[in-house]
Design a protein around this motif. Sequence first.
Motif, PDB file in Angstrom:
ATOM      1  N   UNK A   1       0.829  -1.215   0.000  1.00  0.00           N
ATOM      2  CA  UNK A   1       0.000   0.000   0.000  1.00  0.00           C
ATOM      3  C   UNK A   1       0.866   1.268   0.000  1.00  0.00           C
TER       4      UNK A   1
ATOM      5  N   UNK B   1      -9.380   8.014  -6.354  1.00  0.00           N
ATOM      6  CA  UNK B   1     -10.177   6.789  -6.339  1.00  0.00           C
ATOM      7  C   UNK B   1      -9.522   5.669  -7.133  1.00  0.00           C
TER       8      UNK B   1
ATOM      9  N   UNK C   1      -6.755   4.269  -4.911  1.00  0.00           N
ATOM     10  CA  UNK C   1      -7.329   3.424  -3.857  1.00  0.00           C
ATOM     11  C   UNK C   1      -7.778   2.084  -4.426  1.00  0.00           C
ATOM     12  N   UNK C   2      -8.366   2.104  -5.623  1.00  0.00           N
ATOM     13  CA  UNK C   2      -8.826   0.850  -6.241  1.00  0.00           C
ATOM     14  C   UNK C   2      -7.637  -0.052  -6.588  1.00  0.00           C
TER      15      UNK C   2
ATOM     16  N   UNK D   1      -4.924  -0.180  -4.916  1.00  0.00           N
ATOM     17  CA  UNK D   1      -4.431  -0.711  -3.653  1.00  0.00           C
ATOM     18  C   UNK D   1      -3.403   0.200  -2.989  1.00  0.00           C
TER      19      UNK D   1
ATOM     20  N   UNK E   1     -21.391   5.156 -16.957  1.00  0.00           N
ATOM     21  CA  UNK E   1     -21.283   3.794 -16.414  1.00  0.00           C
ATOM     22  C   UNK E   1     -19.886   3.227 -16.653  1.00  0.00           C
TER      23      UNK E   1
ATOM     24  N   UNK F   1     -17.062   4.832 -16.274  1.00  0.00           N
ATOM     25  CA  UNK F   1     -16.225   5.258 -15.134  1.00  0.00           C
ATOM     26  C   UNK F   1     -16.458   4.374 -13.922  1.00  0.00           C
ATOM     27  N   UNK F   2     -17.726   4.101 -13.661  1.00  0.00           N
ATOM     28  CA  UNK F   2     -18.097   3.270 -12.511  1.00  0.00           C
ATOM     29  C   UNK F   2     -17.557   1.855 -12.677  1.00  0.00           C
ATOM     30  N   UNK F   3     -17.799   1.276 -13.828  1.00  0.00           N
ATOM     31  CA  UNK F   3     -17.450  -0.126 -14.048  1.00  0.00           C
ATOM     32  C   UNK F   3     -15.934  -0.318 -14.124  1.00  0.00           C
TER      33      UNK F   3
ATOM     34  N   UNK G   1     -13.700   1.508 -12.597  1.00  0.00           N
ATOM     35  CA  UNK G   1     -13.175   1.646 -11.235  1.00  0.00           C
ATOM     36  C   UNK G   1     -13.417   0.341 -10.458  1.00  0.00           C
ATOM     37  N   UNK G   2     -14.591  -0.227 -10.623  1.00  0.00           N
ATOM     38  CA  UNK G   2     -14.860  -1.538 -10.003  1.00  0.00           C
ATOM     39  C   UNK G   2     -13.874  -2.582 -10.523  1.00  0.00           C
TER      40      UNK G   2
ATOM     41  N   UNK H   1     -10.436  -2.435  -9.045  1.00  0.00           N
ATOM     42  CA  UNK H   1     -10.486  -2.963  -7.680  1.00  0.00           C
ATOM     43  C   UNK H   1     -10.539  -4.488  -7.668  1.00  0.00           C
ATOM     44  N   UNK H   2     -11.282  -5.056  -8.615  1.00  0.00           N
ATOM     45  CA  UNK H   2     -11.561  -6.498  -8.579  1.00  0.00           C
ATOM     46  C   UNK H   2     -10.549  -7.363  -9.327  1.00  0.00           C
TER      47      UNK H   2
ATOM     48  N   UNK I   1     -24.739   9.121 -13.368  1.00  0.00           N
ATOM     49  CA  UNK I   1     -24.204   8.114 -14.278  1.00  0.00           C
ATOM     50  C   UNK I   1     -25.088   7.976 -15.511  1.00  0.00           C
TER      51      UNK I   1
ATOM     52  N   UNK J   1     -24.453   8.980 -19.498  1.00  0.00           N
ATOM     53  CA  UNK J   1     -24.622   7.995 -20.571  1.00  0.00           C
ATOM     54  C   UNK J   1     -25.612   8.503 -21.620  1.00  0.00           C
TER      55      UNK J   1
END
Lengths: 274, 274, 274
Positions: free
Chosen positions: B22, B39, B42-43, B45, B245, B247-249, B251-252, B255-256, C248, C252
């Motif tokens: 980190x 963000x 952070x995603x 790590x 969407x 940007x959201x996806x 970022x997810x 992280x994943x 969001x 879009x």
Amino acid sequence: MDFSKNLAQKAGENLKKIREQKPLIHNITNFVVMNYTANVLLAVGASPVMAHAQEEVEEMVSLAGALVLNIGTLSLDWIESMIKAGLRANRLNIPIILDPVGSGATTFRTTSVKRLINELSINVIRGNASEILSIAKKESGTKGVDSIHGVDDASGAAVELAAELGSTIVITGEVDFITDGQRTFNVYNGHPMMGRVTGTGCAATATIGSFLAVDRDPVTASATALAYFGLAGELGAEKSRGPGSFMVESLDALFNIGETELQKNARIEEGGRK
Amino acid sequence: MDFSKNLAQKAGENLKKIREQKPLIHNITNFVVMNYTANVLLAVGASPVMAHAQEEVEEMVSLAGALVLNIGTLSLDWIESMIKAGLRANRLNIPIILDPVGSGATTFRTTSVKRLINELSINVIRGNASEILSIAKKESGTKGVDSIHGVDDASGAAVELAAELGSTIVITGEVDFITDGQRTFNVYNGHPMMGRVTGTGCAATATIGSFLAVDRDPVTASATALAYFGLAGELGAEKSRGPGSFMVESLDALFNIGETELQKNARIEEGGRK
Amino acid sequence: MDFSKNLAQKAGENLKKIREQKPLIHNITNFVVMNYTANVLLAVGASPVMAHAQEEVEEMVSLAGALVLNIGTLSLDWIESMIKAGLRANRLNIPIILDPVGSGATTFRTTSVKRLINELSINVIRGNASEILSIAKKESGTKGVDSIHGVDDASGAAVELAAELGSTIVITGEVDFITDGQRTFNVYNGHPMMGRVTGTGCAATATIGSFLAVDRDPVTASATALAYFGLAGELGAEKSRGPGSFMVESLDALFNIGETELQKNARIEEGGRK
């Protein structure tokens, strides 16, 4: 755990008042979180304004229900603006909440926080454990803006600091701790994903600010605000698959949580009086 | 195409190290992307901090695993802070990455970039083709902050510039190009939607910064970081219906994505040594 | 209601031109909305740049199709930059749109707006009803940056102000009102959720800026831009469950709305000539 029904009810009442009164919340805050903070305050039901020019902060804060000071991307002239706005707020009896972002990480942050504390009467200080320890002059050391201490490491220092300053001290973490030096509350709402998105601490501070505008007891305002903010985090985490969707879902949750839902789910524990 | 298994493995290892260590990443960056960059880090790590005051940048960077400089909304005093932080980083052997946003668009940007390059030892410079050409004193001209050149137009100049400066030069575009003047790598991960969201270039720069904190070879750090960042773009684009969407996806996805997933999907091609 | 087919067609044509020409839009705007504004402009199809340093604003605006000035987090030196950029824009006949955020709330905001209006020739001023009233020297008073007046309270003052300044005045609200002092238009597209997200007014201003870059009639540019922006709000609200998902989904929608869809759904009413 034995959660306080009175405080859960108070949480619902405070949220209702905010939505009825739509208090103006004046923020002098950092560049990273301005957009997110404004959106959180709108979702809560308050009316956010960001204004930092020395030419206008006194006039702006005069219109406000609370003043939020946040040193996340501080510079000397912004600290001057915080002092100006804060002095006017003090004179008008408008509550002030301070977020000492990164206090302890650099001398500039630590001394700026101490200057704000010395020159202003601040109702609530909300930080993570490392930040609060740095203000309490206890063993400090933080890693940038992230805490390297747990809440328990700092709760004793927070009680002393609160008594010394006559302020309410709020430490957020796995369990949030709130004290005015006499009363202590723990708030169990929240979710670990809140630590994986920038600005959740800052947004929690601003949310407390909006609760201070309708509840002049800084301890209950802080505890009820954090129960609400934490509940939105729980609901957001349930529906999300990572930090991007968490931000979206928790903002929706802040907006959609009703007074009754908050009252049912607020998990605030009253500690013994000291 | 023949992708390097070694580098794909390295990508997974680097990501694992970031999540274990980190590292604090100190950003002096632009107002537009501060929230998104924090963000993203952070995603990934890492632990982001944004700090620009001349009073604290030297102390802050001393705690950091890497320093990210970005001139997207530059002003004279911020350039001074970048110099101060950069000199301290150089002395402490902390890697620096520079994002010359809009270099070539105005004289102020071009000369500020040259000043940073002259006064600091910079490990990696990441830009679009127009920005890199403007630094290489080749035919320049950009449209604001968007490139009007393709990566191929600038790769030759990048190899020369890298050798001249002793820096790694990274050009992002349809295919990303990385060179230290001797070795050249192409990264094929990515998606066109990344160009339809503000700050993806800046966030790619910050992601490289976090990889530099755990991998001191700037060429492999840059290539592996861009494979990871590009893969998140691919996964994000699959699930999204537009830039909001996306940007959201994405970022997810940042992280994943696990180390194994990255190792399987990193598409890094080693070019011949010059 | 009798919506204008000509203006609906014009809306589609303007959107098509933006997507073909990708005009550079130079923004000197506030910290809260920079990221969102840039993403909105990218979704529209324009190329956003944020630049505020006095050393570069004249050169940057020379490359632009329109200049967007927004005083949301103003300070003295940023106003100087706005003047510098604006004078150059005037000389080059590049259209300027001003967003007088919070005018009326503090003396500093009101006098800064007046200074901009006096020193520059501004093509469009877009605000809420309270902001426009404060400029028209009518009974003012705002609550921070939120309007306490309805559009109807200010439309008469807007017609007078437009004639006096030779500018187009735009008041956004439940129904948007546009006038150049002679012609008046109402735009019925939009959704109440737009008021629950920060920066929608500012983003509407920037969207008008991008339409001004391709349509030199500021009245039709403003009306068609607001029909498009409002339609994206309608479509976004249909799919969202709160302000987080609204941001969001409406981003879009801005990206996905085609010229034909806009032409079919733009609800612009031509008022009588005065």
